[in-house]
Design a protein around this motif. Structure first.
Motif, PDB file in Angstrom:
ATOM      1  N   PRO A  72     -30.697 -16.726  23.434  1.00 27.13           N
ATOM      2  CA  PRO A  72     -29.612 -16.119  23.819  1.00 27.13           C
ATOM      3  C   PRO A  72     -28.298 -16.739  23.832  1.00 27.13           C
ATOM      4  O   PRO A  72     -27.361 -15.705  23.591  1.00 27.13           O
ATOM      5  CB  PRO A  72     -29.881 -16.165  25.007  1.00 27.13           C
ATOM      6  N   SER A  73     -28.357 -18.104  23.168  1.00 26.83           N
ATOM      7  CA  SER A  73     -26.911 -18.304  22.437  1.00 26.83           C
ATOM      8  C   SER A  73     -25.920 -17.918  21.527  1.00 26.83           C
ATOM      9  O   SER A  73     -25.154 -17.150  21.334  1.00 26.83           O
ATOM     10  CB  SER A  73     -27.067 -20.220  22.452  1.00 26.83           C
ATOM     11  N   ILE A  74     -27.280 -17.350  20.349  1.00 29.23           N
ATOM     12  CA  ILE A  74     -26.484 -16.479  18.859  1.00 29.23           C
ATOM     13  C   ILE A  74     -25.808 -15.156  19.786  1.00 29.23           C
ATOM     14  O   ILE A  74     -24.229 -14.997  19.595  1.00 29.23           O
ATOM     15  CB  ILE A  74     -27.514 -15.850  18.461  1.00 29.23           C
ATOM     16  N   PHE A  75     -26.143 -14.343  20.750  1.00 29.93           N
ATOM     17  CA  PHE A  75     -25.557 -13.097  21.103  1.00 29.93           C
ATOM     18  C   PHE A  75     -24.188 -13.545  21.935  1.00 29.93           C
ATOM     19  O   PHE A  75     -23.863 -12.997  21.855  1.00 29.93           O
ATOM     20  CB  PHE A  75     -26.816 -12.670  21.784  1.00 29.93           C
ATOM     21  N   ARG A  76     -24.276 -14.355  22.785  1.00 29.69           N
ATOM     22  CA  ARG A  76     -23.343 -14.863  23.814  1.00 29.69           C
ATOM     23  C   ARG A  76     -22.174 -15.538  23.052  1.00 29.69           C
ATOM     24  O   ARG A  76     -20.823 -15.073  22.989  1.00 29.69           O
ATOM     25  CB  ARG A  76     -24.010 -15.933  25.089  1.00 29.69           C
ATOM     26  N   ARG A  77     -22.479 -16.636  22.022  1.00 25.42           N
ATOM     27  CA  ARG A  77     -21.339 -16.679  21.021  1.00 25.42           C
ATOM     28  C   ARG A  77     -20.980 -16.049  19.829  1.00 25.42           C
ATOM     29  O   ARG A  77     -19.683 -15.257  20.130  1.00 25.42           O
ATOM     30  CB  ARG A  77     -21.968 -18.086  19.984  1.00 25.42           C
ATOM     31  N   SER A  91     -21.314  -7.277  26.851  1.00 23.46           N
ATOM     32  CA  SER A  91     -20.916  -8.682  27.587  1.00 23.46           C
ATOM     33  C   SER A  91     -21.558  -8.246  29.295  1.00 23.46           C
ATOM     34  O   SER A  91     -22.307  -9.286  29.485  1.00 23.46           O
ATOM     35  CB  SER A  91     -19.575  -8.545  27.158  1.00 23.46           C
ATOM     36  N   GLN A  92     -22.219  -7.482  29.761  1.00 18.82           N
ATOM     37  CA  GLN A  92     -22.453  -6.955  30.992  1.00 18.82           C
ATOM     38  C   GLN A  92     -23.728  -7.686  30.275  1.00 18.82           C
ATOM     39  O   GLN A  92     -24.811  -7.388  31.456  1.00 18.82           O
ATOM     40  CB  GLN A  92     -22.313  -5.137  31.115  1.00 18.82           C
ATOM     41  N   PHE A  93     -25.045  -8.024  29.405  1.00 21.68           N
ATOM     42  CA  PHE A  93     -25.837  -8.826  29.128  1.00 21.68           C
ATOM     43  C   PHE A  93     -26.245  -9.450  28.658  1.00 21.68           C
ATOM     44  O   PHE A  93     -27.089 -10.037  28.525  1.00 21.68           O
ATOM     45  CB  PHE A  93     -26.228  -7.252  28.679  1.00 21.68           C
ATOM     46  N   MET A  94     -25.163 -10.568  29.273  1.00 23.26           N
ATOM     47  CA  MET A  94     -24.768 -12.079  28.869  1.00 23.26           C
ATOM     48  C   MET A  94     -26.418 -12.190  29.021  1.00 23.26           C
ATOM     49  O   MET A  94     -26.781 -14.150  28.781  1.00 23.26           O
ATOM     50  CB  MET A  94     -23.461 -12.850  29.375  1.00 23.26           C
ATOM     51  N   ASP A  95     -26.477 -12.001  30.270  1.00 21.14           N
ATOM     52  CA  ASP A  95     -27.255 -13.518  31.185  1.00 21.14           C
ATOM     53  C   ASP A  95     -28.970 -12.855  30.647  1.00 21.14           C
ATOM     54  O   ASP A  95     -29.842 -13.631  30.732  1.00 21.14           O
ATOM     55  CB  ASP A  95     -27.545 -12.843  32.730  1.00 21.14           C
ATOM     56  N   GLN A  96     -29.054 -11.639  29.686  1.00 18.69           N
ATOM     57  CA  GLN A  96     -30.578 -11.321  29.398  1.00 18.69           C
ATOM     58  C   GLN A  96     -30.664 -10.644  28.399  1.00 18.69           C
ATOM     59  O   GLN A  96     -31.000  -9.492  28.308  1.00 18.69           O
ATOM     60  CB  GLN A  96     -31.215 -11.105  30.324  1.00 18.69           C
TER      61      GLN A  96
END
Length: 395
Positions: free
Chosen positions: A161-166, A189-194
């Motif tokens: 998930p780090s790719i998406f978060r970054r 940005s509301q789906f950063m956790d999963q």
């Protein structure tokens, strides 16, 4: 570095081993801010109570403003002598590097002409495309489909998930000058956790839209009137997971877009009128804060700010405190809009849904309507020869 007093150990040459640099200490940032603030206050500056990173100084007809981001400074003044005096003072207190006229600051590219000041993040946008491997992608006209819906349950969870978060973090910084992608980035940005594969696919679609105009940014017009006006709206129960509404607004100073926001409301609204009313209250708070900023900059704004809303019921609730039965469950802080209307600092007005500029920050729009809204908000392509870009103006 100096040794402590009376610290001697024979006549041998002593070497100190640095275990941790002062710059990395937890207290370093607080000490730096305290030292900088006390120095500027001693030089005659006044720290803004609305934005503690803003310092202003009035000396007769001379005005100078200093905006601080950690150890990067922006200086604006109507006197070159005042700027030179400030630089001399800062250099006596700290070692500074003068970069001259503002052209590039924290990823923002600034250009000036007789039309005004243009802000964009072209280099930053290309860096995002290059790091994501999307430089050769096919451009798109819209950042998101008009009837697009997304929820937590869609797609398969990402293994990394780090790719998406970054990527989302970098896109959030890009929204400083590209508010047209603000809604969909805020949604992702509301789906950063999963995050899931569907969420990542939408993020890559945004990159394809950015590819179509990487130099698109804000034009702060030099001919704007000194008049605050805002558009507010809400998307009632738009979140499929929590059924909470989304507040959105955009604020203009004359023709120039200076503030915008999209945020999910903290409670579930029982009606669309209540959701719109909460959006009006949030916009009212932003207008009040902007008035304080203008006051700190020495700019008088005695006339009422105009607040546009496309919901007649919310306008009636704001203007008429008799609607007790429909508003008694709403928190008291939401009713500040009534006080502002009564003291004359804000006036409300109705706007048609087709002309509601705040829709840009809350829902997908068709291509023709999105382009019309962007044109009204002063968002232009910096390098395009077909849309009145700043570079076309040789003045």
């Amino acid at each position: 570095m100096k040794k402590p007093p009376r610290y001697t150990k024979g006549s041998l040459t002593q070497v100190c081993k640095l275990l941790k640099s002062l710059y990395g200490l937890k207290q370093a940032s607080q000490q730096w801010n305290s030292k900088l603030t006390s120095s500027l206050l001693g030089f005659g500056f006044i720290q803004s109570k609305s934005d503690y990173s803003l310092f202003t100084k009035h000396d007769g007809d001379t005005f100078i403003a200093l905006l601080i981001y950690v150890d990067d400074f922006l200086v604006a003044s109507n006197s070159t002598a005042a700027i030179a005096s400030l630089k001399t003072f800062l250099n006596s207190k700290f070692k500074i590097k003068d970069l001259g006229t503002l052209h590039y600051f924290l990823g923002l590219e600034i250009a000036r002409s007789t039309k005004g000041i243009h802000l964009c993040q072209r280099k930053y946008a290309f860096d995002i495309l290059a790091d994501s491997g999307m430089l050769g992608c096919k451009p798109l006209k819209l950042p998101i489909d008009q009837h697009f819906k997304i929820s937590k349950s869609e797609g398969t969870p990402l293994l990394d998930p780090s790719i998406f978060r970054r990527l989302i973090g970098r896109l959030l910084y890009l929204t400083i000058t590209q508010p047209d992608i603000f809604f969909v980035v805020q949604l992702l940005s509301q789906f950063m956790d999963q995050p899931s594969s569907s969420h990542l696919a939408v993020a890559y679609r945004i990159l394809r839209y950015i590819k179509s105009a990487p130099a698109q940014g804000l034009l702060l017009s030099s001919t704007s009137q000194l008049q605050l006006q805002a558009y507010c709206d809400s998307d009632w129960a738009s979140c499929p997971d929590s059924r909470r509404s989304t507040t959105r607004y955009c604020v203009f100073l004359g023709q120039s877009l200076i503030s915008w926001k999209t945020k999910k409301q903290s409670v579930v609204s029982r009606s669309s009128a209540e959701a719109e009313y909460r959006s009006m209250a949030a916009t009212c708070s932003e207008l009040t804060w902007l008035r304080f900023i203008l006051q700190d900059l020495g700019i008088s704004h005695p006339q009422a700010a105009t607040l546009f809303c496309d919901n007649q019921a919310a306008l009636h609730i704001a203007a008429n405190p008799i609607f007790h039965e429909r508003t008694k469950h709403i928190e008291l802080d939401c009713h500040l809009i009534r006080d502002k209307i009564q003291d004359g600092s804000i006036i409300t007005a109705h706007v048609s849904s087709q002309s509601q500029l705040a829709d840009t920050f809350s829902k997908p729009l068709p291509s023709y309507l999105l382009q019309a809204h962007l044109s009204k908000m002063g968002i232009v392509n910096y390098y395009s020869p077909f849309c009145g870009g700043v570079l076309n103006d040789k003045g």
